[in-house]
Scaffold this motif. Structure first.
Motif, PDB file in Angstrom:
ATOM      1  N   THR A  23       0.819  -1.296  -0.120  1.00 35.61           N
ATOM      2  CA  THR A  23      -0.071   0.205  -0.115  1.00 35.61           C
ATOM      3  C   THR A  23       0.806   1.089   0.113  1.00 35.61           C
ATOM      4  OG1 THR A  23      -0.262   0.304   2.380  1.00 35.61           O
ATOM      5  CG2 THR A  23      -1.917  -1.342   1.306  1.00 35.61           C
ATOM      6  N   VAL A  24       2.160   1.095   0.722  1.00 35.06           N
ATOM      7  CA  VAL A  24       2.859   2.333   0.566  1.00 35.06           C
ATOM      8  C   VAL A  24       3.587   2.416  -0.626  1.00 35.06           C
ATOM      9  CG1 VAL A  24       5.188   3.225   1.790  1.00 35.06           C
ATOM     10  CG2 VAL A  24       3.242   1.953   3.052  1.00 35.06           C
ATOM     11  N   VAL A  25       4.260   1.542  -1.053  1.00 33.34           N
ATOM     12  CA  VAL A  25       5.056   1.235  -2.428  1.00 33.34           C
ATOM     13  C   VAL A  25       4.297   1.778  -3.543  1.00 33.34           C
ATOM     14  CG1 VAL A  25       6.792   0.310  -3.740  1.00 33.34           C
ATOM     15  CG2 VAL A  25       6.843   0.141  -1.206  1.00 33.34           C
ATOM     16  N   GLU A  26       3.051   0.815  -3.619  1.00 33.18           N
ATOM     17  CA  GLU A  26       2.524   0.839  -5.039  1.00 33.18           C
ATOM     18  C   GLU A  26       1.104   1.910  -4.961  1.00 33.18           C
ATOM     19  OE1 GLU A  26       1.630  -3.153  -6.058  1.00 33.18           O
ATOM     20  OE2 GLU A  26       3.539  -3.927  -5.269  1.00 33.18           O
ATOM     21  N   ASP A  27       0.638   2.170  -3.633  1.00 34.72           N
ATOM     22  CA  ASP A  27      -0.479   2.811  -3.846  1.00 34.72           C
ATOM     23  C   ASP A  27      -0.498   4.076  -3.204  1.00 34.72           C
ATOM     24  OD1 ASP A  27      -1.789   0.513  -4.587  1.00 34.72           O
ATOM     25  OD2 ASP A  27      -2.031  -0.272  -2.684  1.00 34.72           O
ATOM     26  N   GLY A  28       0.787   4.703  -2.688  1.00 36.97           N
ATOM     27  CA  GLY A  28       1.029   5.856  -2.278  1.00 36.97           C
ATOM     28  C   GLY A  28       0.476   6.129  -0.731  1.00 36.97           C
ATOM     29  N   ALA A  29       0.310   5.221   0.024  1.00 34.43           N
ATOM     30  CA  ALA A  29      -0.408   5.479   1.281  1.00 34.43           C
ATOM     31  C   ALA A  29       0.630   6.261   2.126  1.00 34.43           C
ATOM     32  CB  ALA A  29      -0.809   4.223   2.038  1.00 34.43           C
ATOM     33  N   ASP A  30       0.180   7.146   2.976  1.00 34.09           N
ATOM     34  CA  ASP A  30       0.804   7.913   4.005  1.00 34.09           C
ATOM     35  C   ASP A  30       0.594   7.158   5.400  1.00 34.09           C
ATOM     36  OD1 ASP A  30       1.587   9.954   2.154  1.00 34.09           O
ATOM     37  OD2 ASP A  30      -0.511  10.858   2.566  1.00 34.09           O
ATOM     38  N   VAL A  31      -0.422   6.510   5.497  1.00 31.27           N
ATOM     39  CA  VAL A  31      -0.864   5.930   6.817  1.00 31.27           C
ATOM     40  C   VAL A  31      -1.630   4.710   6.380  1.00 31.27           C
ATOM     41  CG1 VAL A  31      -2.119   5.816   8.886  1.00 31.27           C
ATOM     42  CG2 VAL A  31      -1.068   7.953   7.627  1.00 31.27           C
ATOM     43  N   VAL A  32      -1.246   3.610   7.212  1.00 32.98           N
ATOM     44  CA  VAL A  32      -2.043   2.032   6.979  1.00 32.98           C
ATOM     45  C   VAL A  32      -2.763   1.722   8.216  1.00 32.98           C
ATOM     46  CG1 VAL A  32      -1.633  -0.452   6.278  1.00 32.98           C
ATOM     47  CG2 VAL A  32       0.019   1.260   5.552  1.00 32.98           C
ATOM     48  N   ILE A  33      -4.199   1.450   7.877  1.00 29.22           N
ATOM     49  CA  ILE A  33      -4.844   0.980   9.032  1.00 29.22           C
ATOM     50  C   ILE A  33      -4.985  -0.372   8.710  1.00 29.22           C
ATOM     51  CG2 ILE A  33      -7.428   1.108   9.788  1.00 29.22           C
ATOM     52  CD1 ILE A  33      -7.706   3.770   8.495  1.00 29.22           C
ATOM     53  N   ILE A  34      -4.633  -1.162   9.864  1.00 31.53           N
ATOM     54  CA  ILE A  34      -5.018  -2.550   9.985  1.00 31.53           C
ATOM     55  C   ILE A  34      -6.101  -2.852  10.401  1.00 31.53           C
ATOM     56  CG2 ILE A  34      -4.155  -4.871  10.738  1.00 31.53           C
ATOM     57  CD1 ILE A  34      -1.250  -3.586  10.645  1.00 31.53           C
ATOM     58  N   ALA A  35      -7.197  -3.377   9.509  1.00 30.58           N
ATOM     59  CA  ALA A  35      -8.555  -3.474   9.934  1.00 30.58           C
ATOM     60  C   ALA A  35      -9.179  -4.619  10.477  1.00 30.58           C
ATOM     61  CB  ALA A  35      -9.385  -3.182   8.609  1.00 30.58           C
ATOM     62  N   LEU A  52      -2.165  -6.226  16.041  1.00 30.03           N
ATOM     63  CA  LEU A  52      -1.094  -6.516  15.023  1.00 30.03           C
ATOM     64  C   LEU A  52      -0.197  -5.128  14.728  1.00 30.03           C
ATOM     65  CD1 LEU A  52       0.235  -8.450  13.176  1.00 30.03           C
ATOM     66  CD2 LEU A  52      -1.407  -8.019  11.253  1.00 30.03           C
ATOM     67  N   ALA A  53      -0.929  -4.057  14.542  1.00 19.81           N
ATOM     68  CA  ALA A  53      -0.103  -2.770  14.319  1.00 19.81           C
ATOM     69  C   ALA A  53       0.921  -2.483  15.196  1.00 19.81           C
ATOM     70  CB  ALA A  53      -1.234  -1.596  14.219  1.00 19.81           C
ATOM     71  N   ARG A  54       0.615  -2.835  16.522  1.00 16.86           N
ATOM     72  CA  ARG A  54       1.595  -2.534  17.485  1.00 16.86           C
ATOM     73  C   ARG A  54       2.782  -3.317  17.295  1.00 16.86           C
ATOM     74  NH1 ARG A  54       0.832  -0.503  22.523  1.00 16.86           N
ATOM     75  NH2 ARG A  54      -1.547  -0.492  22.292  1.00 16.86           N
ATOM     76  N   SER A  55       2.424  -4.780  16.693  1.00 16.42           N
ATOM     77  CA  SER A  55       3.860  -5.604  16.532  1.00 16.42           C
ATOM     78  C   SER A  55       4.534  -5.496  15.639  1.00 16.42           C
ATOM     79  CB  SER A  55       3.258  -7.165  16.905  1.00 16.42           C
ATOM     80  OG  SER A  55       2.482  -7.422  15.822  1.00 16.42           O
ATOM     81  N   VAL A  56       3.923  -4.990  14.301  1.00 16.70           N
ATOM     82  CA  VAL A  56       4.721  -4.584  12.992  1.00 16.70           C
ATOM     83  C   VAL A  56       5.047  -2.961  12.655  1.00 16.70           C
ATOM     84  CG1 VAL A  56       3.425  -6.676  12.130  1.00 16.70           C
ATOM     85  CG2 VAL A  56       2.516  -4.191  11.813  1.00 16.70           C
ATOM     86  N   ARG A  57       4.607  -2.180  13.780  1.00 20.63           N
ATOM     87  CA  ARG A  57       5.036  -0.970  13.537  1.00 20.63           C
ATOM     88  C   ARG A  57       6.413  -0.544  12.880  1.00 20.63           C
ATOM     89  NH1 ARG A  57       2.946   1.429  18.432  1.00 20.63           N
ATOM     90  NH2 ARG A  57       0.849   1.051  17.517  1.00 20.63           N
ATOM     91  N   GLY A  58       7.497  -1.162  13.704  1.00 21.99           N
ATOM     92  CA  GLY A  58       8.940  -0.787  13.303  1.00 21.99           C
ATOM     93  C   GLY A  58       9.032  -1.494  11.658  1.00 21.99           C
ATOM     94  N   ARG A  59       8.129  -2.437  11.232  1.00 23.69           N
ATOM     95  CA  ARG A  59       8.516  -2.984   9.991  1.00 23.69           C
ATOM     96  C   ARG A  59       7.841  -2.043   8.655  1.00 23.69           C
ATOM     97  NH1 ARG A  59       7.423  -9.016  10.353  1.00 23.69           N
ATOM     98  NH2 ARG A  59       8.441  -9.188   8.335  1.00 23.69           N
ATOM     99  N   ILE A  60       7.112  -1.278   9.107  1.00 26.61           N
ATOM    100  CA  ILE A  60       6.270  -0.690   7.904  1.00 26.61           C
ATOM    101  C   ILE A  60       6.867   0.915   8.057  1.00 26.61           C
ATOM    102  CG2 ILE A  60       3.988   0.249   7.186  1.00 26.61           C
ATOM    103  CD1 ILE A  60       4.469  -2.881   7.497  1.00 26.61           C
TER     104      ILE A  60
END
Length: 249
Positions: A167-179, A186-194
């Motif tokens: 979503t960041v590389v291909e779609d231009g997202a400034d923010v990602v919502i894990i829904a 999950l957002a808490r655990s992957v935060r450093g990887r995005i």
């Protein structure tokens, strides 16, 4: 402060995920009570399932709202949220509404990562309903059937991270919502990887609701969110029927 978190789905294991993330996010002194819908679907993917979940959530909240300062609808799509705002004097918010608000404070365009392809159309309609479709970069999802709704995070962790990165590389997202409630935390655990801010609906809802309770804005006595007028009904759960007949709780 004491908050009621209502899972509109029947999966008690998912309620456990929701409650754990809600308690991690809550301020010191905030108590979290989490309840599971007594009937309905194991998880929500479609418009019809959201209607069922909305009614189940209202019924569950009516049974348990007493002694709580606010209510959270803990399913992405916020089933039943508008009706709860008519029913209760305390503030009510939902995972979608809160996540979108957080995302809009963190960037211009956001993407949503979801658990299934079928859910995408309904999520898009939810974003449109909040008037934010021009800020939606994309909705990406898992494609394969889910073996166990309670273990989605463990079963598909790497694929979910890859979707966030796309979503960041291909779609231009400034923010990602894990829904979705099954992805709570999950957002808490992957935060450093995005490489952009990552938003979780449960933690957003807890923090936004704490702010609303602290603001003490009062309840709607008139307008579109005033209590529905009393009228004949049948087949409703006793507690819900009593609240509709008795005026404000």
């Amino acid at each position: 402060m004491r908050l009621l978190v209502v899972n509109p789905n029947t999966s008690a294991s998912v309620t456990g995920l929701i409650a754990a993330e809600a308690r991690r996010a809550a301020s010191p002194g905030t108590e979290i009570d989490a309840v599971t819908a007594a009937f309905g679907m194991a998880y929500i993917e479609t418009r019809l399932e959201s209607v069922i979940g909305g009614y189940a959530a209202v019924c569950a909240a009516a049974e348990h709202y007493e002694r709580h300062d606010g209510v959270i609808v803990a399913a992405f799509g916020d089933p039943g949220l508008g009706g709860m705002r008519e029913l209760f004097d305390v503030p009510v918010t939902g995972m979608t509404e809160a996540a979108l608000a957080s995302a809009c404070l963190l960037g211009q365009r956001f993407s949503i990562v979801a658990i299934s392809r079928r859910i995408k159309a309904w999520y898009r309609e939810c974003v449109q309903g909040y008037g934010l479709e021009t800020r939606l970069a994309s909705i990406r999802s898992l494609e394969q059937p889910l073996a166990n709704i309670a273990t989605v995070q463990d079963d598909h962790a790497e694929r979910l991270v890859a979707l966030c990165e796309q979503t960041v590389v291909e779609d231009g997202a400034d923010v990602v919502i894990i829904a979705g409630a099954p992805l709570a935390g999950l957002a808490r655990s992957v935060r450093g990887r995005i490489p952009v801010p990552v938003v979780d609906g449960v933690s957003s809802a807890v923090r936004h609701l704490e702010s609303l309770v602290a603001l003490d804005p009062g309840a709607a006595q008139t307008g579109s969110f005033a209590r529905p007028p009393a009228k004949p009904n049948q087949g409703l759960p006793p507690r819900l029927a009593a609240m509709l007949a008795a005026g404000r709780p």
